[in-house]
Design a protein around this motif. Structure first.
Motif, PDB file in Angstrom:
ATOM      1  N   ILE A   1       0.642  -1.377  -0.026  1.00 18.15           N
ATOM      2  CA  ILE A   1      -0.197   0.201  -0.350  1.00 18.15           C
ATOM      3  C   ILE A   1       0.500   2.109  -0.009  1.00 18.15           C
ATOM      4  N   GLY A   2       1.745   0.955   0.480  1.00 14.56           N
ATOM      5  CA  GLY A   2       2.858   2.727  -0.140  1.00 14.56           C
ATOM      6  C   GLY A   2       5.053   1.714   0.923  1.00 14.56           C
ATOM      7  N   ILE A   3       5.624   3.132   0.606  1.00 10.16           N
ATOM      8  CA  ILE A   3       6.956   2.738   1.595  1.00 10.16           C
ATOM      9  C   ILE A   3       6.873   3.265   2.958  1.00 10.16           C
ATOM     10  N   SER A   4       6.608   2.828   3.477  1.00  8.24           N
ATOM     11  CA  SER A   4       6.391   3.996   5.224  1.00  8.24           C
ATOM     12  C   SER A   4       7.833   4.772   5.276  1.00  8.24           C
ATOM     13  N   THR A   5       7.958   5.604   5.502  1.00  2.74           N
ATOM     14  CA  THR A   5       9.050   6.549   5.350  1.00  2.74           C
ATOM     15  C   THR A   5       9.477   7.428   6.832  1.00  2.74           C
ATOM     16  N   GLN A   6       8.546   6.788   8.068  1.00  2.98           N
ATOM     17  CA  GLN A   6       8.086   7.319   9.286  1.00  2.98           C
ATOM     18  C   GLN A   6       8.613   5.795   9.945  1.00  2.98           C
ATOM     19  N   LYS A   7       8.556   6.707  11.595  1.00  3.32           N
ATOM     20  CA  LYS A   7       9.682   5.749  12.477  1.00  3.32           C
ATOM     21  C   LYS A   7       8.250   4.604  12.878  1.00  3.32           C
ATOM     22  N   LEU A   8       7.318   5.479  13.432  1.00  6.02           N
ATOM     23  CA  LEU A   8       5.834   4.861  14.072  1.00  6.02           C
ATOM     24  C   LEU A   8       5.605   3.943  13.484  1.00  6.02           C
ATOM     25  N   HIS A   9       4.745   2.551  14.113  1.00  9.39           N
ATOM     26  CA  HIS A   9       3.913   1.588  13.522  1.00  9.39           C
ATOM     27  C   HIS A   9       4.649   1.120  12.262  1.00  9.39           C
ATOM     28  N   ALA A  10       4.650   1.851  11.150  1.00  8.56           N
ATOM     29  CA  ALA A  10       5.123   0.754   9.985  1.00  8.56           C
ATOM     30  C   ALA A  10       6.406   1.679   9.213  1.00  8.56           C
ATOM     31  N   ARG A  11       7.262   1.058   8.871  1.00 11.12           N
ATOM     32  CA  ARG A  11       8.314   0.926   8.036  1.00 11.12           C
ATOM     33  C   ARG A  11       8.595   0.856   7.341  1.00 11.12           C
ATOM     34  N   GLY A  12       9.290   1.093   5.323  1.00  4.63           N
ATOM     35  CA  GLY A  12       9.514   0.458   4.670  1.00  4.63           C
ATOM     36  C   GLY A  12       7.984  -0.128   3.771  1.00  4.63           C
ATOM     37  N   PRO A  13       8.212  -1.507   3.090  1.00  2.00           N
ATOM     38  CA  PRO A  13       6.562  -1.345   2.177  1.00  2.00           C
ATOM     39  C   PRO A  13       5.737  -1.905   3.308  1.00  2.00           C
ATOM     40  N   MET A  14       4.553  -1.573   2.891  1.00  2.00           N
ATOM     41  CA  MET A  14       3.969  -1.286   4.024  1.00  2.00           C
ATOM     42  C   MET A  14       3.050  -3.281   3.206  1.00  2.00           C
ATOM     43  N   GLY A  15       2.622  -3.847   3.915  1.00  2.00           N
ATOM     44  CA  GLY A  15       1.613  -5.188   3.609  1.00  2.00           C
ATOM     45  C   GLY A  15       0.591  -5.237   4.431  1.00  2.00           C
ATOM     46  N   LEU A  16      -0.177  -6.256   4.745  1.00  2.00           N
ATOM     47  CA  LEU A  16      -1.121  -6.555   5.361  1.00  2.00           C
ATOM     48  C   LEU A  16      -1.327  -6.308   6.754  1.00  2.00           C
ATOM     49  N   SER A  17       0.013  -6.849   7.725  1.00  2.00           N
ATOM     50  CA  SER A  17       0.125  -7.351   9.298  1.00  2.00           C
ATOM     51  C   SER A  17       0.532  -4.562   9.397  1.00  2.00           C
ATOM     52  N   GLU A  18       0.899  -4.321   8.466  1.00  2.00           N
ATOM     53  CA  GLU A  18       1.641  -2.958   8.631  1.00  2.00           C
ATOM     54  C   GLU A  18      -0.272  -2.148   8.952  1.00  2.00           C
ATOM     55  N   LEU A  19      -1.380  -2.966   7.730  1.00  2.00           N
ATOM     56  CA  LEU A  19      -2.405  -2.603   7.983  1.00  2.00           C
ATOM     57  C   LEU A  19      -3.120  -2.987   8.724  1.00  2.00           C
ATOM     58  N   THR A  20      -3.677  -3.142  10.577  1.00  2.00           N
ATOM     59  CA  THR A  20      -3.802  -3.649  11.589  1.00  2.00           C
ATOM     60  C   THR A  20      -3.620  -3.203  12.847  1.00  2.00           C
ATOM     61  N   SER A  21      -4.300  -3.566  13.657  1.00  2.00           N
ATOM     62  CA  SER A  21      -3.608  -2.894  14.983  1.00  2.00           C
ATOM     63  C   SER A  21      -4.061  -4.001  16.149  1.00  2.00           C
ATOM     64  N   SER A  22      -3.779  -3.406  17.479  1.00  2.00           N
ATOM     65  CA  SER A  22      -3.848  -4.990  17.630  1.00  2.00           C
ATOM     66  C   SER A  22      -5.013  -4.629  19.061  1.00  2.00           C
ATOM     67  N   LYS A  23      -5.613  -5.477  19.868  1.00  2.00           N
ATOM     68  CA  LYS A  23      -6.538  -5.942  21.145  1.00  2.00           C
ATOM     69  C   LYS A  23      -6.008  -6.784  21.681  1.00  2.00           C
ATOM     70  N   TRP A  24      -6.081  -6.608  22.975  1.00  2.00           N
ATOM     71  CA  TRP A  24      -6.089  -7.432  24.850  1.00  2.00           C
ATOM     72  C   TRP A  24      -7.428  -8.051  24.676  1.00  2.00           C
ATOM     73  N   VAL A  25      -7.199  -9.266  24.524  1.00  2.00           N
ATOM     74  CA  VAL A  25      -8.432 -10.224  24.896  1.00  2.00           C
ATOM     75  C   VAL A  25      -7.831 -10.577  26.291  1.00  2.00           C
TER      76      VAL A  25
END
Length: 421
Positions: A386-410
């Motif tokens: 979906i793009g190449i992230s050039t920032q440092k928070l959450h996602a960096r580099g090529p953004m695939g599937l996992s970079e389009l997710t967040s997380s929750k505690w169950v």
């Protein structure tokens, strides 16, 4: 008009939320079936897509769009096949939704699991690259997100046709068509309404030139991920294999000039400059590359004397800035000053030099003896990106599937209550 447009964008976001709420319950089997049907539909309706794209290209040529922009805009049979295959590649990737990132059982018996979950409603703002329409839709779907796509007016006909094809495919497998929606593209206010729709949109990803990315990041109230302006460097070290260096520089610069992983700057260690500068100058010029060089490069025939602006320029054309540096540390300082944090490469046979370079260069991707052209989700095994992230928070580099997710505690208990106090 502005109020009407805001209402239109917000209404689309609300529909996307409803679609995302249904999509979060979809099994991997249903999502993968949708991706395969989307790929098949693109192939079946390729003539319709290409015809719409020809109209965009004709309008772009009439408007005097640069060759690099027209190249990004163009959809050929091969490119339609490429995006269809990318969807199929995404389909075979592991589903990130529900992946357990970590977990444990506490001494009191509570079971903790941190799991991946979709972002929800993801907005995408991008310029004249209709392939992004398909990549974004596919990645969003597989990761459980609904996509709001705001492309540019230069690709309006292409994007309209592509989204119609994708929506029809979704409906054919009984998933909400509103998982993919195209927003109006003729008024920049639609971007403003998207990136300020806090509470309706969970994430916005801008993809395009520096002006677009900066405008979105600076004005957004919705969380954003900064992507891909690429002032990428190739540094040829004192201990480089010069045959390898020539091949890497030529590939990084000339393979495709309109993409963000193309090399825009060349740095050469002074110890190999006498041999390599004339050699690489000739090789680049044979590929019709204009060299904007420092004093040493400018001694070569037909090299343009570089100005201060050249070192930070993303040319997106057959141009490259070139400089001789005194040391590896000098190269690293130059990259730190002018680089965009995208992709940087060193060519060297010195392992210690390579390790120093990779440790000190601050970029999303750092290559040793390889072309920057490899910064790509497909090349990294992610399928589409979906793009190449050039920032440092959450996602960096090529953004695939996992970079389009967040997380929750169950957290699972058996009537657990916490003591007072």
């Amino acid at each position: 008009m502005t109020d009407d447009l805001r209402d239109q964008v917000h209404a689309a976001a609300r529909r996307a939320r409803v679609a995302a709420d249904e999509l979060v319950l979809a099994t991997r089997e249903r999502k993968d079936a949708a991706l395969h049907e989307m790929a098949a539909a693109l192939r079946r309706r390729a003539p319709e897509i290409i015809a719409a794209n020809r109209e965009d290209l004709a309008a772009g040529e009439a408007a005097g769009l640069p060759e690099g922009i027209l190249d990004r805009l163009a959809l050929t049979e091969a490119r339609v096949e490429g995006v269809a295959k990318a969807l199929e590649t995404v389909a075979v990737q592991a589903d990130p939704v529900g992946e357990v990132l970590r977990g444990s059982t506490l001494p009191n018996g509570l079971e903790l699991r941190q799991v991946r979950v979709p972002m929800g409603v993801v907005g995408m703002v991008y310029e004249g690259r209709p392939n992004v329409t398909v990549d974004a839709a596919g990645l969003a779907l597989k990761s459980g997100n609904a996509a709001l796509l705001r492309g540019s007016s230069t690709a309006e006909r292409s994007n309209t046709t592509l989204v119609a094809v994708l929506r029809d495919a979704l409906e054919s497998v009984h998933l909400p068509a509103d998982c993919v929606q195209l927003l109006p593209c003729h008024d920049r206010a639609s971007v403003t309404h998207l990136i300020t729709a806090r509470g309706l949109v969970d994430l916005v990803i801008p993809r395009g030139g520096a002006g677009l990315i900066n405008a979105v990041v600076e004005q957004a109230t919705v969380p954003t991920i900064e992507t891909g302006v690429g002032n990428c460097h190739v540094y040829v070290d004192a201990n480089a294999d010069l045959d390898m260096a020539e091949a890497i520089v030529l590939n990084a610069k000339t393979r495709r000039t309109s993409v963000c992983n193309a090399a825009e700057s060349l740095l050469v260690h002074k110890d190999v400059a006498a041999e390599f500068v004339p050699r690489i100058t000739k090789a680049l010029q044979q590929e019709n590359v204009t060299i904007h060089g420092d004093e040493q490069f400018a001694q070569q025939p037909d090299v343009v004397q570089a100005g201060d602006d050249d070192w930070g320029t993303e040319y997106l054309s057959l141009d490259i800035a070139a400089k001789v540096v005194d040391s590896l540390d000098d190269a690293v300082r130059h990259i730190a000053t002018y680089g965009s944090g995208h992709s940087e490469a060193i060519v060297t046979n010195d392992v210690a030099a390579a390790r120093r370079f990779t440790a000190r260069v601050d970029a999303a991707a750092v290559f040793v003896n390889a072309s920057t052209a490899f910064t790509d989700g497909a090349e990294f095994g992610m399928g589409a990106e979906i793009g190449i992230s050039t920032q440092k928070l959450h996602a960096r580099g090529p953004m695939g599937l996992s970079e389009l997710t967040s997380s929750k505690w169950v957290v699972w208990g058996e009537g657990h209550t916490r003591p007072r106090g």
